[in-house]
Design a protein around this motif. Structure first.
Motif, PDB file in Angstrom:
ATOM      1  N   ASP A  49     -30.418 -52.325  16.590  1.00  0.00           N
ATOM      2  CA  ASP A  49     -31.663 -53.757  16.871  1.00  0.00           C
ATOM      3  C   ASP A  49     -31.541 -54.123  15.344  1.00  0.00           C
ATOM      4  OD1 ASP A  49     -31.427 -51.944  19.402  1.00  0.00           O
ATOM      5  OD2 ASP A  49     -33.877 -51.133  18.930  1.00  0.00           O
ATOM      6  N   THR A  50     -31.959 -53.879  14.390  1.00  0.00           N
ATOM      7  CA  THR A  50     -32.334 -54.163  13.361  1.00  0.00           C
ATOM      8  C   THR A  50     -31.040 -54.102  11.759  1.00  0.00           C
ATOM      9  OG1 THR A  50     -33.248 -51.834  12.426  1.00  0.00           O
ATOM     10  CG2 THR A  50     -34.826 -53.327  13.805  1.00  0.00           C
ATOM     11  N   TRP A  51     -30.530 -53.972  12.337  1.00  0.00           N
ATOM     12  CA  TRP A  51     -28.968 -54.521  11.379  1.00  0.00           C
ATOM     13  C   TRP A  51     -29.247 -55.281  10.348  1.00  0.00           C
ATOM     14  CZ3 TRP A  51     -25.381 -57.762  10.693  1.00  0.00           C
ATOM     15  CH2 TRP A  51     -25.135 -58.727  11.983  1.00  0.00           C
ATOM     16  N   ALA A  69     -22.782 -55.638  15.026  1.00  0.00           N
ATOM     17  CA  ALA A  69     -23.427 -54.476  13.671  1.00  0.00           C
ATOM     18  C   ALA A  69     -21.759 -54.720  13.726  1.00  0.00           C
ATOM     19  CB  ALA A  69     -23.813 -53.427  14.365  1.00  0.00           C
ATOM     20  N   VAL A  70     -20.787 -53.978  14.395  1.00  0.00           N
ATOM     21  CA  VAL A  70     -19.361 -53.832  13.710  1.00  0.00           C
ATOM     22  C   VAL A  70     -18.947 -55.051  12.931  1.00  0.00           C
ATOM     23  CG1 VAL A  70     -17.495 -52.509  14.556  1.00  0.00           C
ATOM     24  CG2 VAL A  70     -19.421 -51.385  15.325  1.00  0.00           C
ATOM     25  N   LEU A  75     -25.287 -47.746   8.395  1.00  0.00           N
ATOM     26  CA  LEU A  75     -24.261 -46.979   9.080  1.00  0.00           C
ATOM     27  C   LEU A  75     -22.611 -47.180   9.449  1.00  0.00           C
ATOM     28  CD1 LEU A  75     -27.518 -45.657  10.960  1.00  0.00           C
ATOM     29  CD2 LEU A  75     -26.138 -43.907   9.772  1.00  0.00           C
ATOM     30  N   PHE A  76     -23.059 -48.851  10.069  1.00  0.00           N
ATOM     31  CA  PHE A  76     -21.939 -49.100  10.413  1.00  0.00           C
ATOM     32  C   PHE A  76     -20.777 -49.421   9.303  1.00  0.00           C
ATOM     33  CE2 PHE A  76     -25.757 -50.533  13.259  1.00  0.00           C
ATOM     34  CZ  PHE A  76     -24.736 -50.361  14.282  1.00  0.00           C
ATOM     35  N   ARG A  77     -20.945 -49.755   8.774  1.00  0.00           N
ATOM     36  CA  ARG A  77     -20.361 -49.550   7.111  1.00  0.00           C
ATOM     37  C   ARG A  77     -19.621 -48.672   7.148  1.00  0.00           C
ATOM     38  NH1 ARG A  77     -23.613 -54.306   3.339  1.00  0.00           N
ATOM     39  NH2 ARG A  77     -22.489 -55.923   4.067  1.00  0.00           N
TER      40      ARG A  77
END
Length: 243
Positions: A223-225, A38-39, A234-236
């Motif tokens: 879990d669902t990104w 995700a990151v 959120l990660f962005r």
């Protein structure tokens, strides 16, 4: 710290101690593949950090020095916090407690908040931030809320406070993927709630007057990104704040 042209912002992720891993013959240090992917998908360079705090004693200056390489930090989920950090007697259902892990995470949280290093705290990471600010945790949600309200393998919709940073990032309604049996109780200094579950469980907090970017969420956006743009956002947001 600013990022060089063309370089991905470096996002430090403290590893988690593991008694075993299938591909290794010994105890391991691990992180969630979903989390680091995700990151990466958000434009960051995930860097897994070795937690070093022998005997549950972290060297604050050492941790601060190690974090100089990071443009941002992600405090992930994991095992339970020992009761000593919040001044609470330990509940018999606590699991995967490791005081070295705790002490390192607490030091990371304090350094980030003091120095304005962008910080996204997820699940246990949020509980660590709360403890670092003098707050407490609900040590067993089944006992506090009843087993029908447990948050393991559970998804639900939550509403976000209008005007909050979280609202700017994900909007005012979000589906949260939860896996935890602890949550925040008394809030630490400066923290304020920006999202709750229907039964009152705190799902997200922000920090007033923080010198840097900070969000803490109780659910697991990793879990669902891949299928939910709100979770990837959120990660962005962390990566963008770390540029």
């Amino acid at each position: 710290m600013t990022s060089g042209v063309g370089r991905r912002p470096r996002i430090a992720v403290p590893a988690r101690f593991s008694e075993r891993a299938s591909a290794l013959r010994y105890a391991a240090e691990v992180t969630s593949r979903n989390l680091v992917e995700a990151v990466w998908a958000a434009g960051g360079e995930p860097l897994v950090m070795h937690p070093h705090a022998p005997g549950g004693e972290a060297d604050h200056v050492e941790v601060a020095g190690r974090l100089e390489m990071a443009d941002g930090v992600l405090l992930p989920g994991g095992g339970d916090l020992a009761g000593r950090w919040t001044g609470q007697p330990e509940h018999p259902t606590l699991y995967d407690v490791d005081v070295e892990q705790d002490a390192f995470d607490l030091a990371v949280a304090r350094v980030c908040l003091e120095r304005g290093i962008p910080l996204l705290a997820i699940c246990r990471g949020l509980q660590v931030v709360n403890a670092a600010r003098g707050g407490t945790v609900v040590q067993d949600m089944d006992h506090a809320y009843g087993e029908m309200r447990h948050h393991r393998h559970h998804r639900h919709h939550i509403e976000v406070e209008p005007g909050s940073l979280l609202g700017q990032v994900v909007g005012l309604k979000v589906e949260a993927s939860c896996y935890h049996h602890q949550c925040l109780a008394e809030l630490g200094s400066g923290l304020h709630v920006v999202a709750r579950a229907e039964e009152g469980v705190i799902e997200a907090v922000e920090l007033g007057g923080s010198p840097g970017w900070f969000l803490g969420v109780q659910w697991h956006p990793e879990d669902t990104w891949a299928d939910d743009p709100q979770q990837l956002a959120l990660f962005r947001a962390l990566v963008d704040a770390s540029r």
